[in-house]
Design an enzyme around this catalytic site. Structure first.
Site, PDB file in Angstrom:
ATOM      1  N   TYR A 195       0.824  -1.199   0.000  1.00 11.55           N
ATOM      2  CA  TYR A 195       0.000   0.000   0.000  1.00 11.55           C
ATOM      3  C   TYR A 195       0.865   1.259   0.000  1.00 11.55           C
ATOM      4  O   TYR A 195       1.368   1.705   1.035  1.00 11.55           O
ATOM      5  CB  TYR A 195      -0.924   0.023   1.227  1.00 11.55           C
ATOM      6  CG  TYR A 195      -1.836  -1.179   1.345  1.00 11.55           C
ATOM      7  CD1 TYR A 195      -2.198  -1.940   0.230  1.00 11.55           C
ATOM      8  CD2 TYR A 195      -2.334  -1.581   2.584  1.00 11.55           C
ATOM      9  CE1 TYR A 195      -3.033  -3.043   0.346  1.00 11.55           C
ATOM     10  CE2 TYR A 195      -3.177  -2.674   2.710  1.00 11.55           C
ATOM     11  CZ  TYR A 195      -3.521  -3.409   1.583  1.00 11.55           C
ATOM     12  OH  TYR A 195      -4.342  -4.497   1.716  1.00 11.55           O
ATOM     13  N   HIS A 212       0.203 -12.256   1.384  1.00 16.54           N
ATOM     14  CA  HIS A 212      -0.569 -11.281   0.613  1.00 16.54           C
ATOM     15  C   HIS A 212      -0.658 -11.670  -0.857  1.00 16.54           C
ATOM     16  O   HIS A 212       0.341 -11.686  -1.569  1.00 16.54           O
ATOM     17  CB  HIS A 212       0.096  -9.898   0.742  1.00 16.54           C
ATOM     18  CG  HIS A 212      -0.795  -8.761   0.361  1.00 16.54           C
ATOM     19  ND1 HIS A 212      -0.339  -7.464   0.274  1.00 16.54           N
ATOM     20  CD2 HIS A 212      -2.125  -8.704   0.062  1.00 16.54           C
ATOM     21  CE1 HIS A 212      -1.342  -6.662  -0.065  1.00 16.54           C
ATOM     22  NE2 HIS A 212      -2.429  -7.408  -0.206  1.00 16.54           N
TER      23      HIS A 212
END
Length: 322
Positions: free
Chosen positions: A54, A138
């Site tokens: 992110y 992830h």
């Protein structure tokens, strides 16, 4: 507060998703990001999620800085491994990956045991913390072999050493998450966009398997990247322009919600929280106002007659919620 699987790690039922304060799609100032986290705390949110992906670490930096104001024992923090960040000499931006940040780092897929540890160590440095509570693998969609045979055992070892309290995987699909639930000893899986008013694919196998195995589920993508927050022409669904049939369905849901005296956002969040496997619902927010709105919507009671009307009109085909 609920706990993740058998780990004892507590989470608030509404959680703060940190992708947006990593400048997802558009820039957010440091002040706005700080105010959003502060508003989350003031509204009782005690679970915060982030990832190196992110904003190339920006979300972790901002979240860590904002959370310094609070006792470490009073919040739960998760981050993710699988994308290791390496410095680059690039002067461009990261918009091709969805983030309005300078491309000073690049992502390297790495679910190896060494990669897991190195990625976590770098995350702790950016966060300014000595530990995180939850670590997810992830998006291992195209890296299943390494994720299951190297990344997962590395997380299991970190948990046994007491470095982290709970481990799991986070993805935008339900299929591989079901495999994690059935074949490993994860505490939690983070499923984005697959248990919403518009997509219940997680209900087929993932959620029943999680209940059976005692694994918690955290739901992300409650609004399917925007459509269920504000259905209109040009809205996004799963990060692409919404198809016409889905836009029509979302607009009909919005009209039904308004007839029952609630907003569509309240219904969307309530649906995500309705299954017994779900421990927490993640909502991203780029401002204090958006956080407060999410908290208000989450706290809004949804009348049973609303769900029944959705089923009667074919807009919802599941038995949940009752």
């Amino acid at each position: 507060m609920r706990t993740l699987g058998g780990s004892g790690v507590p989470v608030s039922e509404l959680a703060f998703g940190g992708a947006v304060i990593g400048n997802l799609f558009t820039e957010v100032s440091d002040e706005q990001a700080h105010e959003a986290v502060t508003a989350a705390w003031e509204r009782g949110i005690r679970y915060f999620d982030t990832a190196p992906h992110y904003g190339l670490g920006l979300s972790e930096q901002r979240l860590g800085e904002a959370l310094k104001a609070y006792p470490r024992s009073e919040f739960t923090l998760s981050t993710k491994v699988g994308r290791r960040l390496e410095p680059t000499g690039d002067s461009g931006d990261d918009l091709a990956h969805g983030f309005a940040v300078p491309a000073t780092r690049r992502r390297v897929w790495d679910f190896s045991a060494d990669g897991v540890r190195r990625t976590l160590e770098a995350s702790l440095e950016r966060l300014g913390l000595d530990r995180v509570d939850v670590v997810y693998l992830h998006d291992p969609d195209d890296h299943a072999e390494q994720a299951f045979h190297e990344g997962y055992p590395a997380l299991e070892k970190l948990r046994s050493e007491g470095v982290v309290g709970a481990i799991g995987a986070g993805m935008n699909q339900a299929g591989m998450l079901t495999r994690f639930v059935r074949e490993t000893d994860v505490d939690v899986v983070l499923c984005a966009g697959r248990y919403t008013l518009l997509d219940q694919s997680a209900l087929t196998e993932l959620l029943p398997a999680a209940v059976e195995r005692g694994v918690s589920v955290v739901i992300g993508g409650a609004f399917n990247s925007g459509l269920l927050a504000d259905p209109r022409p040009g809205a996004t669904y799963d990060y692409a322009r919404v198809p016409g049939d889905l836009l029509d369905r979302a607009l009909r849901m919005k009209e039904t919600a308004e007839r029952h005296g609630i907003g569509l956002r309240a219904a969307a969040l309530s649906y995500c929280a309705s299954h017994p496997a779900v421990a927490s619902v993640l909502v991203g927010a780029r401002s204090a106002a958006e956080v407060r709105d999410a908290a208000d919507q989450f706290a809004t009671p949804v009348p049973p007659a609303f769900w029944q009307e959705l089923r009667d009109t074919g807009l919802l085909t599941t038995e949940e919620p009752s």
